[in-house]
Write an enzyme that holds these catalytic residues in place. Structure first.
Site, PDB file in Angstrom:
ATOM      1  N   CYS A 130      33.268  40.975  52.836  1.00 33.39           N
ATOM      2  CA  CYS A 130      31.830  41.035  52.596  1.00 33.39           C
ATOM      3  C   CYS A 130      31.217  39.635  52.682  1.00 33.39           C
ATOM      4  O   CYS A 130      31.322  38.850  51.727  1.00 33.39           O
ATOM      5  CB  CYS A 130      31.590  41.660  51.216  1.00 33.39           C
ATOM      6  SG  CYS A 130      29.859  41.750  50.766  1.00 33.39           S
ATOM      7  N   CYS A 133      28.521  38.945  50.153  1.00 32.41           N
ATOM      8  CA  CYS A 133      29.016  38.711  48.783  1.00 32.41           C
ATOM      9  C   CYS A 133      29.643  37.324  48.666  1.00 32.41           C
ATOM     10  O   CYS A 133      29.419  36.623  47.689  1.00 32.41           O
ATOM     11  CB  CYS A 133      30.109  39.720  48.409  1.00 32.41           C
ATOM     12  SG  CYS A 133      29.738  41.413  48.788  1.00 32.41           S
ATOM     13  N   ASP A 134      30.472  36.949  49.628  1.00 28.91           N
ATOM     14  CA  ASP A 134      31.354  35.792  49.440  1.00 28.91           C
ATOM     15  C   ASP A 134      31.036  34.606  50.343  1.00 28.91           C
ATOM     16  O   ASP A 134      31.660  33.539  50.203  1.00 28.91           O
ATOM     17  CB  ASP A 134      32.818  36.213  49.687  1.00 28.91           C
ATOM     18  CG  ASP A 134      33.262  37.263  48.686  1.00 28.91           C
ATOM     19  OD1 ASP A 134      32.733  37.256  47.556  1.00 28.91           O
ATOM     20  OD2 ASP A 134      34.121  38.096  49.030  1.00 28.91           O
TER      21      ASP A 134
HETATM   22  C1  FAD Z   1      36.449  42.265  47.233  1.00 25.82           C
HETATM   23  C2  FAD Z   1      35.007  42.717  47.106  1.00 25.82           C
HETATM   24  C3  FAD Z   1      34.060  41.809  46.676  1.00 25.82           C
HETATM   25  C4  FAD Z   1      32.726  42.221  46.525  1.00 25.82           C
HETATM   26  N1  FAD Z   1      31.827  41.309  46.056  1.00 25.82           N
HETATM   27  C5  FAD Z   1      30.552  41.701  45.849  1.00 25.82           C
HETATM   28  C6  FAD Z   1      29.604  40.784  45.314  1.00 25.82           C
HETATM   29  O1  FAD Z   1      29.901  39.617  45.019  1.00 25.82           O
HETATM   30  N2  FAD Z   1      28.328  41.232  45.130  1.00 25.82           N
HETATM   31  C7  FAD Z   1      27.933  42.516  45.447  1.00 25.82           C
HETATM   32  O2  FAD Z   1      26.767  42.861  45.250  1.00 25.82           O
HETATM   33  N3  FAD Z   1      28.820  43.393  45.965  1.00 25.82           N
HETATM   34  C8  FAD Z   1      30.107  43.022  46.176  1.00 25.82           C
HETATM   35  N4  FAD Z   1      31.002  43.915  46.719  1.00 25.82           N
HETATM   36  C9  FAD Z   1      30.529  45.251  47.089  1.00 25.82           C
HETATM   37  C10 FAD Z   1      30.432  46.143  45.823  1.00 25.82           C
HETATM   38  O3  FAD Z   1      31.660  46.104  45.127  1.00 25.82           O
HETATM   39  C11 FAD Z   1      30.106  47.588  46.225  1.00 25.82           C
HETATM   40  O4  FAD Z   1      28.894  47.628  46.929  1.00 25.82           O
HETATM   41  C12 FAD Z   1      29.994  48.461  44.956  1.00 25.82           C
HETATM   42  O5  FAD Z   1      31.196  48.419  44.220  1.00 25.82           O
HETATM   43  C13 FAD Z   1      29.682  49.908  45.317  1.00 25.82           C
HETATM   44  O6  FAD Z   1      29.753  50.669  44.135  1.00 25.82           O
HETATM   45  P1  FAD Z   1      30.012  52.247  44.196  1.00 25.82           P
HETATM   46  O7  FAD Z   1      30.008  52.707  42.786  1.00 25.82           O
HETATM   47  O8  FAD Z   1      29.083  52.855  45.155  1.00 25.82           O
HETATM   48  O9  FAD Z   1      31.448  52.412  44.849  1.00 25.82           O
HETATM   49  P2  FAD Z   1      32.910  51.943  44.357  1.00 25.82           P
HETATM   50  O10 FAD Z   1      32.860  50.668  43.625  1.00 25.82           O
HETATM   51  O11 FAD Z   1      33.747  52.030  45.591  1.00 25.82           O
HETATM   52  O12 FAD Z   1      33.348  53.083  43.321  1.00 25.82           O
HETATM   53  C14 FAD Z   1      33.619  54.400  43.750  1.00 25.82           C
HETATM   54  C15 FAD Z   1      34.679  54.981  42.840  1.00 25.82           C
HETATM   55  O13 FAD Z   1      34.801  56.381  43.135  1.00 25.82           O
HETATM   56  C16 FAD Z   1      36.155  56.741  43.005  1.00 25.82           C
HETATM   57  N5  FAD Z   1      36.397  57.969  43.762  1.00 25.82           N
HETATM   58  C17 FAD Z   1      36.320  58.136  45.106  1.00 25.82           C
HETATM   59  N6  FAD Z   1      36.595  59.400  45.454  1.00 25.82           N
HETATM   60  C18 FAD Z   1      36.874  60.059  44.302  1.00 25.82           C
HETATM   61  C19 FAD Z   1      37.285  61.400  44.012  1.00 25.82           C
HETATM   62  N7  FAD Z   1      37.442  62.322  44.978  1.00 25.82           N
HETATM   63  N8  FAD Z   1      37.492  61.744  42.703  1.00 25.82           N
HETATM   64  C20 FAD Z   1      37.326  60.827  41.711  1.00 25.82           C
HETATM   65  N9  FAD Z   1      36.967  59.533  41.945  1.00 25.82           N
HETATM   66  C21 FAD Z   1      36.740  59.164  43.219  1.00 25.82           C
HETATM   67  C22 FAD Z   1      36.895  55.533  43.534  1.00 25.82           C
HETATM   68  O14 FAD Z   1      38.239  55.490  43.034  1.00 25.82           O
HETATM   69  C23 FAD Z   1      36.048  54.372  43.025  1.00 25.82           C
HETATM   70  O15 FAD Z   1      36.511  53.860  41.803  1.00 25.82           O
HETATM   71  C24 FAD Z   1      32.339  43.549  46.873  1.00 25.82           C
HETATM   72  C25 FAD Z   1      33.296  44.451  47.342  1.00 25.82           C
HETATM   73  C26 FAD Z   1      34.623  44.042  47.452  1.00 25.82           C
HETATM   74  C27 FAD Z   1      35.656  45.031  47.942  1.00 25.82           C
END
Ligand code: FAD
Length: 297
Positions: A130, A133-134
């Site tokens: 990302c 992000c980084d």
């Molecule tokens: C290494 C890294 C660094 C990042 N740094 C930043 C940053 O500095 N700033 C920033 O703004 N964003 C950053 N991001 C992006 C940010 O993390 C994502 O945009 C954010 O986490 C999205 O949140 P979410 O809840 O939509 O999805 P997720 O965080 O992906 O959470 C979804 C969850 O749903 C669960 N899930 C999926 N399918 C199922 C199922 N069938 N049953 C039960 N559970 C399920 C998964 O296990 C997961 O825990 C980074 C991402 C990464 C990978």
């Protein structure tokens, strides 16, 4: 019957839970892996408004505490399917079955990995998925972006404004990215494009400091401080049929987070959108709950 079932315990899901509970509704968050989602892997988060610097793990832990204190309940189960039934929806997991008036799908997505040795170990220590992000951690440094599509070129152009030197590494001769992006990258002195190249090895003791590439069959080592992998993201939304997906597998939802199914909403990275960040995931959580409160209660 529950008021809300939230599928996924990442930023979007936990934010949804906070908003649902503060509206005096019951909310069950179902997470298949570990609560917190993707951000747990980020050593530093510096772009969440109001928080100057926090580790991803601490961010996730604080958000989980906030959801728990708000009154949410939690299950560690995998959602296998959803069954819409008009005024309510049943969610079937690997070990149970739950019914709620509103279901928020917040299942996130995953960045595709390169598949080279030590990639997982170096995430947060030079390897990133990302640029937004980084990128700021690589001010005036040398970075490489792997990929040949719009995401790779957009990342490279963004990084060119921060880093000193940006390599774009692509396994083919031609690119899938729009020509305008390619032209802009080629105009910049700080961008160097290496084609017919595949990353074979990551170097560095604890922190990434170089890559070995296979360029047209010849090994070539380059020094880099950062590697941005931009070869696509992988949503995993097949279990949520009959919710409509776009051609890339993301859930189609409108600006109120409504899917094609009444009472089923989508929030965060799992839905079709342009910016996948913590801020937009949290915002979706708030909007999905607000929409459901108006439509289903
Ligand atoms: C290494 C890294 C660094 C990042 N740094 C930043 C940053 O500095 N700033 C920033 O703004 N964003 C950053 N991001 C992006 C940010 O993390 C994502 O945009 C954010 O986490 C999205 O949140 P979410 O809840 O939509 O999805 P997720 O965080 O992906 O959470 C979804 C969850 O749903 C669960 N899930 C999926 N399918 C199922 C199922 N069938 N049953 C039960 N559970 C399920 C998964 O296990 C997961 O825990 C980074 C991402 C990464 C990978």
């Amino acid at each position: 019957m529950l008021d809300f079932i939230i599928i996924g315990g990442g930023t979007a899901g936990l934010s949804s839970a906070v908003y649902a509970c503060r509206a005096n509704k019951t909310a069950l968050v179902i997470e298949r892996d570990s609560f917190g989602g993707q951000i747990v892997d980020a050593p530093n988060v510096e772009n969440y408004p109001g928080i100057v610097n926090i580790s991803g793990a601490q961010f996730a832990s604080d958000l989980f505490d906030q959801a728990e204190k708000s009154g949410a309940s939690f299950k560690c189960e995998t959602v296998l399917k959803i069954v819409p039934e008009g005024a309510c929806t049943t969610v079937v997991t690997d070990t149970g079955k739950y019914t709620a008036k509103a279901v928020i799908i917040a299942a996130g997505c995953e960045h595709r990995r390169l598949g080279v040795p030590r990639e997982e170990d170096l995430i947060g220590n030079g390897v990133s998925y990302c640029a937004l992000c980084d990128g700021a951690f690589f001010k005036d440094k040398t970075v490489a972006v792997v990929g040949g599509g719009n995401a790779a070129f957009t990342d490279a152009l963004y990084l060119a404004g921060v880093a000193g030197l940006v390599y774009i590494i692509h396994r083919r001769d031609g690119f899938r990215a729009e020509q305008a992006l390619i032209d802009r990258a080629k105009e910049l002195n700080s961008v160097r494009i290496i084609t017919n190249a595949v990353v074979k090895q990551l170097h560095g003791d604890g922190e990434l400091d170089g890559l070995t590439l296979d360029v047209n069959g010849v090994a070539q080592k380059i020094d880099v401080d950062g590697l941005f992998v931009a070869i696509g993201q992988q949503p995993d939304n097949a279990a949520f049929a009959p919710v409509a997906l776009d051609t890339d597998g993301y859930i189609v939802a409108d600006d109120r987070c409504r899917t094609n199914i009444r009472g089923v909403y989508a929030a965060g990275d799992c839905r079709a959108k342009t910016v996948r960040q913590l801020t937009t995931a949290a915002a979706d959580g708030a909007i999905a709950v607000d929409t459901a409160l108006k439509e289903m209660f």
